[in-house]
Motif scaffolding. Structure first.
Motif, PDB file in Angstrom:
ATOM      1  N   UNK A  77       0.797  -1.196   0.082  1.00  0.00           N
ATOM      2  CA  UNK A  77       0.135  -0.091  -0.042  1.00  0.00           C
ATOM      3  C   UNK A  77       1.014   1.146   0.178  1.00  0.00           C
ATOM      4  N   UNK A  78       2.017   1.124   0.830  1.00  0.00           N
ATOM      5  CA  UNK A  78       2.929   2.565   0.942  1.00  0.00           C
ATOM      6  C   UNK A  78       3.359   2.643  -0.489  1.00  0.00           C
ATOM      7  N   UNK A  79       4.073   1.606  -1.009  1.00  0.00           N
ATOM      8  CA  UNK A  79       4.505   1.471  -2.388  1.00  0.00           C
ATOM      9  C   UNK A  79       3.669   2.047  -3.457  1.00  0.00           C
ATOM     10  N   UNK A  86      11.157   5.437  -0.123  1.00  0.00           N
ATOM     11  CA  UNK A  86      12.179   5.840   1.149  1.00  0.00           C
ATOM     12  C   UNK A  86      11.390   5.748   2.351  1.00  0.00           C
ATOM     13  N   UNK A  87      10.438   5.135   2.438  1.00  0.00           N
ATOM     14  CA  UNK A  87       9.400   4.806   3.589  1.00  0.00           C
ATOM     15  C   UNK A  87       8.866   6.032   4.094  1.00  0.00           C
ATOM     16  N   UNK A 119     -11.432  -4.085   9.099  1.00  0.00           N
ATOM     17  CA  UNK A 119     -10.958  -3.196  10.075  1.00  0.00           C
ATOM     18  C   UNK A 119      -9.628  -3.711  10.779  1.00  0.00           C
ATOM     19  N   UNK A 120      -9.710  -4.929  11.164  1.00  0.00           N
ATOM     20  CA  UNK A 120      -8.350  -5.201  11.771  1.00  0.00           C
ATOM     21  C   UNK A 120      -7.050  -5.308  10.896  1.00  0.00           C
ATOM     22  N   UNK A 121      -7.551  -5.667   9.481  1.00  0.00           N
ATOM     23  CA  UNK A 121      -6.257  -5.384   8.720  1.00  0.00           C
ATOM     24  C   UNK A 121      -5.845  -4.242   8.129  1.00  0.00           C
ATOM     25  N   UNK A 122      -6.932  -3.459   7.876  1.00  0.00           N
ATOM     26  CA  UNK A 122      -6.376  -2.184   7.159  1.00  0.00           C
ATOM     27  C   UNK A 122      -6.408  -0.916   8.169  1.00  0.00           C
ATOM     28  N   UNK A 123      -6.949  -1.096   9.360  1.00  0.00           N
ATOM     29  CA  UNK A 123      -6.534  -0.099  10.408  1.00  0.00           C
ATOM     30  C   UNK A 123      -5.416  -0.573  11.429  1.00  0.00           C
ATOM     31  N   UNK A 124      -5.315  -1.947  11.767  1.00  0.00           N
ATOM     32  CA  UNK A 124      -4.538  -2.373  12.703  1.00  0.00           C
ATOM     33  C   UNK A 124      -3.380  -3.031  12.207  1.00  0.00           C
ATOM     34  N   UNK A 182      -7.182   5.606  10.353  1.00  0.00           N
ATOM     35  CA  UNK A 182      -5.810   5.705  10.717  1.00  0.00           C
ATOM     36  C   UNK A 182      -4.784   5.669   9.768  1.00  0.00           C
ATOM     37  N   UNK A 183      -3.754   6.797  10.049  1.00  0.00           N
ATOM     38  CA  UNK A 183      -2.764   6.995   9.072  1.00  0.00           C
ATOM     39  C   UNK A 183      -1.610   6.005   9.262  1.00  0.00           C
ATOM     40  N   UNK A 184      -0.885   5.754   8.290  1.00  0.00           N
ATOM     41  CA  UNK A 184       0.130   5.101   8.270  1.00  0.00           C
ATOM     42  C   UNK A 184       1.345   5.928   9.146  1.00  0.00           C
ATOM     43  N   UNK A 185       1.706   5.586  10.302  1.00  0.00           N
ATOM     44  CA  UNK A 185       2.611   6.210  11.238  1.00  0.00           C
ATOM     45  C   UNK A 185       4.076   5.966  11.098  1.00  0.00           C
ATOM     46  N   UNK A 186       4.878   6.864  11.288  1.00  0.00           N
ATOM     47  CA  UNK A 186       6.516   6.524  11.081  1.00  0.00           C
ATOM     48  C   UNK A 186       6.905   6.183   9.868  1.00  0.00           C
TER      49      UNK A 186
END
Length: 226
Positions: A77-79, A86-87, A119-124, A182-186
């Motif tokens: 998803x980040x990709x 660079x993450x 919800x568990x997968x895509x938020x947590x 939830x945002x992708x943190x870090x």
């Protein structure tokens, strides 16, 4: 005669003003249409990338030591947004990832995944939920044809894109709260294997064969007046 000339001049000015008003309105409408089309194109591209990422994820995974299936899906998803890989996600990239995960929710839901696991997968990014979802997706995809085009270009997709385009800032869609909360943190540091999986997903979404198939489909639809 003077009055006639004055009236002619007045009416002529009014006609010119009306023509100029219509011209400006037409230009504004054209600009809005162009921006609207560009926005829809990007939404469709994001949905395509999300489906390709999930289909790549559903294949056999070559995981790194200590990496879970949920870690790999997060990397995919980040990709979609992190072009330099660079993450580190800036605000614009966060928005793209958010849209991709919303599309992933739609796609996985259509394959039969329930909202609790989504919800568990895509938020947590829960590892156990990832295994359950991945098993279901692998089974569903093995029993059906590639449905990427239907998800991206079908009638339901157009409704979803319309909603995302025009109600982007509204926290309720179709009477329901926005599902990705939830945002992708870090920083999400991408390994070599994760980068390879991202490239494979991108090739799946934009292969020459897929492009030719879509162009043929478009020509058929145009001939049928659809």
């Amino acid at each position: 005669m003077l009055n006639d000339l004055m009236r002619g001049h007045l009416y002529g000015s009014m006609e010119q003003e009306e023509m100029e008003r219509r011209r400006r309105a037409a230009l504004d409408s054209a600009r809005e249409g162009a921006f609207d089309s560009a926005s829809k194109f990007e939404m469709m591209a994001t949905r395509m990338d999300a489906v390709a990422a999930i289909q790549e994820w559903a294949d056999e995974l070559d995981l790194d030591d200590g990496e879970s299936a949920s870690d790999r899906l997060l990397a995919l998803m980040v990709g979609i947004a992190d072009s330099n890989q660079d993450g580190e996600l800036d605000e614009d990239e966060q928005e793209v990832v958010f849209s991709a995960m919303e599309a992933a929710w739609d796609y996985l839901s259509g394959l039969g995944v329930d909202d609790q696991d989504l919800d568990l997968l895509l938020n947590e990014w829960d590892a156990d939920a990832a295994e359950r979802v991945r098993e279901l997706v692998s089974s569903a995809l093995s029993e059906s044809d590639d449905d990427m085009d239907g998800f991206v270009f079908g009638p339901e997709a157009q409704e979803a894109i319309f909603d995302a385009t025009y109600r982007k800032k509204i926290a309720v869609r179709g009477g329901k709260k926005v599902r990705i909360n939830k945002r992708v943190s870090g920083n999400v540091r991408l390994s070599g294997k994760q980068k390879l999986a991202i490239r494979k997903a991108q090739m799946k979404a934009r292969s020459a064969g897929a492009k030719v198939r879509r162009m043929k489909s478009m020509r058929v639809r145009q001939k049928l007046g659809l």
